[in-house]
Design an enzyme around this catalytic site. Structure first.
Site, PDB file in Angstrom:
ATOM      1  N   HIS A   1       0.768  -1.147   0.064  1.00 53.10           N
ATOM      2  CA  HIS A   1       0.195  -0.022  -0.015  1.00 53.10           C
ATOM      3  C   HIS A   1       0.898   1.331  -0.034  1.00 53.10           C
ATOM      4  O   HIS A   1       0.229   2.334   0.007  1.00 53.10           O
ATOM      5  CB  HIS A   1      -0.941  -0.061   1.097  1.00 53.10           C
ATOM      6  CG  HIS A   1      -0.595   0.123   2.647  1.00 53.10           C
ATOM      7  ND1 HIS A   1      -0.006  -0.929   3.201  1.00 53.10           N
ATOM      8  CD2 HIS A   1       0.238   1.352   3.114  1.00 53.10           C
ATOM      9  CE1 HIS A   1       0.339  -0.301   4.697  1.00 53.10           C
ATOM     10  NE2 HIS A   1       0.348   0.909   4.344  1.00 53.10           N
TER      11      HIS A   1
ATOM     12  N   ASP B   1       0.606  -7.579   1.221  1.00 50.47           N
ATOM     13  CA  ASP B   1       0.883  -6.439   1.429  1.00 50.47           C
ATOM     14  C   ASP B   1       2.480  -5.936   1.488  1.00 50.47           C
ATOM     15  O   ASP B   1       3.085  -5.437   2.847  1.00 50.47           O
ATOM     16  CB  ASP B   1       0.357  -5.650   2.878  1.00 50.47           C
ATOM     17  CG  ASP B   1       0.260  -4.310   2.879  1.00 50.47           C
ATOM     18  OD1 ASP B   1       0.784  -3.434   1.832  1.00 50.47           O
ATOM     19  OD2 ASP B   1      -0.130  -3.715   3.922  1.00 50.47           O
TER      20      ASP B   1
ATOM     21  N   SER C   1       4.612   4.520   9.946  1.00 51.66           N
ATOM     22  CA  SER C   1       5.396   3.224  10.414  1.00 51.66           C
ATOM     23  C   SER C   1       5.157   2.097   9.363  1.00 51.66           C
ATOM     24  O   SER C   1       5.850   0.956   9.551  1.00 51.66           O
ATOM     25  CB  SER C   1       4.961   2.683  11.574  1.00 51.66           C
ATOM     26  OG  SER C   1       3.538   2.352  11.858  1.00 51.66           O
TER      27      SER C   1
END
Length: 979
Positions: A103, A134, A217
């Site tokens: 993402h 991801d 993060s």
């Protein structure tokens, strides 16, 4: 704070077996007891050792961690265009490979750079983004890192175990470096659900811990005390301190493929599985025999994989059903997603046998493994201001749909179906031609001329049962680009090709139309429907701090023979747009903008009356002003375009002050507004007030106010037709009107306050003798920026202009004259009360120029400071004004804001747009330039900005003063665009 938290967490691990060996014991008989002093000493020593070990580990890890500054420069699939920051870490120092989240890399175009721990910066390009999971990889050139030794983290997925102490080292909450501590609590949770119409991972286990990580993060390494990366930070809960980590098993496999220069094969049967515990599997039909076998084979597992979603027309459609429990693949017992991925990825194109249990019965089915990359879009089309791609597995999976269709990833431009819903639309047909895929859509769009109106059939992914049909206006002149972008994993750039030049608009033909009379027993009122029309505008470019949007209202046809229509300036805010007039809800005709009043909120547009074969009637316009208490007939259009009427009366005529917006933009000023007693006028954004003989006395207009909570505040008020008569008469005579104004804001004060401010009694007596409407004095509420030495000041009380007592606001509305009179300015003699004394001033009037040139640079729109800016500022910097910035542009990424003034580029002054263009045209692509700016509050600052002409070329739009048309010209573009 961080040290205290880590200390608390480390204290929980001091009871491990390794620490027990170092403790001292005192024996009492057969019982082994630890003395209190020895307990404290052991815990303290273990804590110090653990802390030192972590410090040594972190000092090495931070050298591999990078802060990623990136932009996803175009909306694509489920990813919006955005600018953001995240984290990544080096996993191969020789090849320059950085691991981060999918993402972050995004499905679409990506531009970014990374900053290492020693603040060295390096550009990165995306080389892989997983279709489902991801994670993705970025690549940089290791040779460009000169001042530090690049450290790579080794991936050790097997070390992620429940109870393991970990650190999340990354760019938490946008900070350069944050170190968050935690313990792994689960290694077998299903992938987190982030909601509909957005990216979601699935078909994988996730690791859970409580580390309280936040935005920025994403992509951080999750490391153990030995410095190995054991997981990848991916997301977290908004309601708790829970964090979700992606296991590294499939990431490690993908990395090895890249290092070996081999393709990363990804297989699928288009089925989503969920890990469900044994008790739930039993309720779904799992037999005791299979349960005992699975528990024996996989003692650490708590359940089995169960089919959740099967996509229609996929390899498993009709073979596997929802609720089926996966037992084995090709005879191999299955307990984890990792096993499934390993088999599918190794068998793309092959037949594979699946054993599932359904209702207590074993069922064997054979599926052909599909290519996951083939159903993941890698190109998109940009046309008419919108972007489109093939429907992806990501979007189709959520609704169990077949993977086909044209997905509207950015509902804008001609395809702005719904202002509230920008994503999730599927275009089924355009101009009565089906568009089952992107190629068919492109072929259809090639054939449609500019400025056409075509029918589109579409539906939303969330509602398959409600097809929609609408007509759209094809814009290939403001949004002239028709391009296909395709991903290039070698360069990291999405290359584009220009598909087709715009087809010239088709000639218009005249049409007939019938007017429905207004329901009224008064024939003079009834026939006024033939003098009303609809007006709508399409603005594709945001200028003057106004949005690019489509606006609709009604208008009054003030000259049927010449086609003049008067309308609220709320709908026609500037002339960098398209205007259309609709007659009798039947004939749509393009119009031109003939006049924009700088203060009184009305515009006059003109259509070609030869295209209308309908009995349009020019109404009578009054020659006298309305007064309080007068009766009138109100006729107006509701928000759903219904014509309604009622009798009313004027309750008040007073000066009004519309609140200014935070970012200055056009608003009406110096108004005498009419208020009426009517319960239907608040429902109408346009209307007229007439006498019983049909004479128009006033207009009912919508006025744009301030923006509150992301919504536009619109005020409804009346404007006396007498305020427009001079302009109307000049236009009817075949000339162009011009308005010269005293550029200041005025308000009213009572006699009491005028006396307090020092207005002499003789002037108060004059006001009381001559005022027929309201006893008031006009005062200066604000003064626009001017370079003139003689000017009004805030607080001045106006006594007279040219020796005539000022009693009403309309006396300060400006001087109207025809453009052929060649009057640069008028000088008006003002008599004012300033600081308690009468002062005489000779004031020059000014003509307000509308915006006629804009420059697009680095994704921001620059222009000369427009009138609203001059109204709001007392001192305007010598620079170009930023009125808008694109949502994923370098302007946002590097810090140019709306309302900033660019005063210098590379230390060269840029006082106007021509000089600015001259300077920026010399700046090479993908290089930094220094920009000095001034805020709206005149605070200077400087930034550096990197150009990107591939996605954000420099362009100029300039209005031709002879033809009135806007001409676009592009500069220093990486590819030429035919016009």
């Amino acid at each position: 704070m961080t040290i205290m938290n880590e200390g608390k967490k480390r204290s929980h691990s001091s009871s491990s077996d390794d620490h027990l060996a170092k403790r001292q014991y005192v024996e009492h008989g057969n019982e082994c007891i630890m003395a209190d002093e020895d307990i404290d000493t052991a815990i303290f020593e273990d804590g110090i050792k653990n802390n030192m070990q972590w410090q040594d580990t972190i000092s090495k890890v931070v050298k591999a961690v990078v802060s990623i500054h990136f932009a996803q420069v175009a909306p694509f699939d489920c990813d919006p265009a955005l600018v953001s920051e995240a984290t990544g870490f080096v996993v191969d120092s020789e090849l320059g490979i950085i691991l981060t989240n999918r993402h972050v890399v995004g499905a679409g175009p990506f531009v970014g750079y990374v900053v290492f721990d020693n603040h060295e910066e390096c550009d990165v390009i995306p080389i892989y983004r997983d279709p489902v999971h991801d994670f993705g990889f970025l690549k940089f050139d290791p040779k460009k890192i000169k001042y530090t030794k690049i450290h790579a983290l080794e991936l050790k997925p097997s070390l992620a175990k429940v109870g393991s102490e970990i650190r999340v080292v990354g760019n938490d909450a946008g900070e350069k470096l944050s170190i968050l501590a935690g313990f792994i609590s689960r290694i077998d949770r299903n992938a987190p659900d982030y909601g509909e119409l957005t990216y979601n991972d699935f078909n994988t286990e996730y690791i859970q811990a409580a580390a309280s990580a936040s935005g920025g993060s994403s992509g951080s390494p999750v490391v153990n005390v030995d410095g190995y990366a054991v997981a990848l930070q991916a997301g977290g809960s908004t309601e708790a301190s829970t964090d979700f980590f992606l296991p590294l098993d499939r990431i490690l496999r993908a990395l090895k493929c890249i290092q070996a220069d081999q393709p990363i094969t990804r297989g699928t049967i288009q089925t989503q599985w969920l890990l469900k515990p044994y008790d739930e599997c039993k309720r779904l039909g799992l037999t005791p025999e299979h349960e005992s076998t699975s528990r024996a084979l996989f003692p650490d597992r708590i359940g089995l994989l169960v089919a959740e979603t099967i996509l229609r027309e996929g390899p498993s459609d009709g073979k596997i059903k929802e609720g089926d429990i996966l037992i084995a693949i090709n005879g191999q017992r299955i307990s984890t997603f990792i096993q499934v991925d390993d088999i599918l990825d190794s068998n793309v194109g092959n037949n594979v046998e699946f054993t599932v249990q359904r209702g207590g019965t074993d069922i064997n089915v054979t599926c052909t493994i599909g290519d996951l990359h083939a159903i993941t879009p890698s190109k998109y089309v940009e046309v008419c201001g919108a972007t489109f791609n093939e429907l992806s597995y990501q979007m189709a999976r959520f609704y169990a749909l077949p993977i086909r269709g044209v997905f509207l990833s950015s509902a804008s431009g001609s395809f702005n179906f719904d202002n509230k819903e920008k994503i999730g639309w599927i275009v089924d047909s355009v101009n009565y031609q089906d568009t089952p895929n992107l190629d068919a859509f492109v072929e259809v769009m090639k054939t449609i001329p500019d400025k056409s109106r075509v029918t589109v059939r579409y539906h939303h992914l969330t509602d398959q049962h409600s097809p929609n049909v609408t007509s759209i206006y094809i814009d290939r002149h403001w949004c002239s680009e028709f391009r296909i972008y395709e991903r290039n994993d070698k360069t990291g750039i999405w290359d584009y090709t220009n598909v087709a030049d715009p087809i010239s608009e088709e000639p218009l033909k005249p049409h007939t139309a019938k007017f429905i009379p207004i329901p009224s027993t008064n024939p003079e009122i009834a026939k006024l429907s033939s003098s009303l029309c609809m007006v709508h505008t399409v603005a594709a470019i945001p200028i003057d701090s106004l949005s690019a949007e489509t606006l609709k209202t009604s208008g009054l046809i003030i000259d049927a023979e010449q086609g003049y229509v008067i309308v609220s300036r709320r709908a026609v805010p500037h002339d960098c747009l398209d205007v259309f007039v609709t007659i009798a809800d039947s004939i749509v005709i393009p119009a031109t903008i003939e006049f924009l009043h700088p203060m009184q909120n009305y515009a006059i547009v003109k259509y070609d009356p030869n295209l209308v074969k309908a009995p349009v009637v020019t109404p009578k316009l009054s020659n006298r002003r309305m007064k309080r208490g007068e009766s009138a007939q109100f006729i107006g259009y509701t928000h759903n375009n219904r014509l309604i009427t009622s009798e009313t009366s004027v309750t008040d005529i007073s000066s009004v002050s519309i609140p200014s917006n935070l970012i200055p933009r056009y608003r009406a000023t110096n108004l005498e507004a009419i208020s009426i007693d009517s319960n239907i006028s608040p429902r109408c954004n346009f209307g007229i007030m007439t006498d019983q003989d049909g004479t128009v006395r006033a207009l009912w207009l919508s006025f744009l106010g301030e923006r509150q909570e992301n919504k536009e505040k619109v005020y409804l008020m009346g404007l006396d037709i007498m305020d427009c008569k001079n302009v109307i008469n000049i236009l009817k005579s075949g000339k162009k009107p011009q308005v010269h104004i005293i550029d200041a804001g005025f308000g009213s004060i009572s006699i009491l306050h005028a006396r307090i401010r020092g207005v002499p009694e003789e002037w108060i007596q004059k006001m009381e003798a001559e005022s027929n409407n309201r006893l008031q004095f006009i005062t200066v509420s604000r003064v626009s920026y001017t370079e003139e030495t003689v000017k009004l000041q805030t607080g001045d009380v106006i006594l007279s202009v040219n020796d005539k007592l000022v009693t009403e606001m309309d006396q300060l509305s400006g001087i109207v004259h025809a453009s052929d009179e060649n009057i640069d300015s008028h000088v008006l003699h003002f008599k004012v009360v300033r600081d308690g004394k009468i002062v005489d001033l000779d004031m020059k009037t000014v003509q307000v120029d509308e915006t006629d040139q804009i420059v697009i640079f680095a994704g921001c729109i620059l222009q000369k400071p427009h009138h609203a800016v001059r109204q709001a500022m007392s001192d305007i910097p010598k620079g170009v004004y930023c009125t808008f910035r694109g949502e994923s542009s370098p302007a946002i990424q590097y810090g140019i804001s709306a309302t900033n003034f660019i005063t210098h580029v590379n230390e060269i002054p840029t006082p106007d747009l021509d000089k600015f263009l001259e300077v920026v045209r010399q700046i090479p692509d993908n290089t930094y330039c220094k920009i000095r700016m001034m805020t709206f509050d005149n605070v200077p600052f400087a930034i550096s900005l990197k150009t990107n002409y591939h996605y954000f070329p420099t362009a100029e739009l300039k209005k031709n003063k002879d033809t009135g048309k806007w001409i676009e010209k592009e500069y220093n573009n990486s590819q030429e665009i035919p016009k």
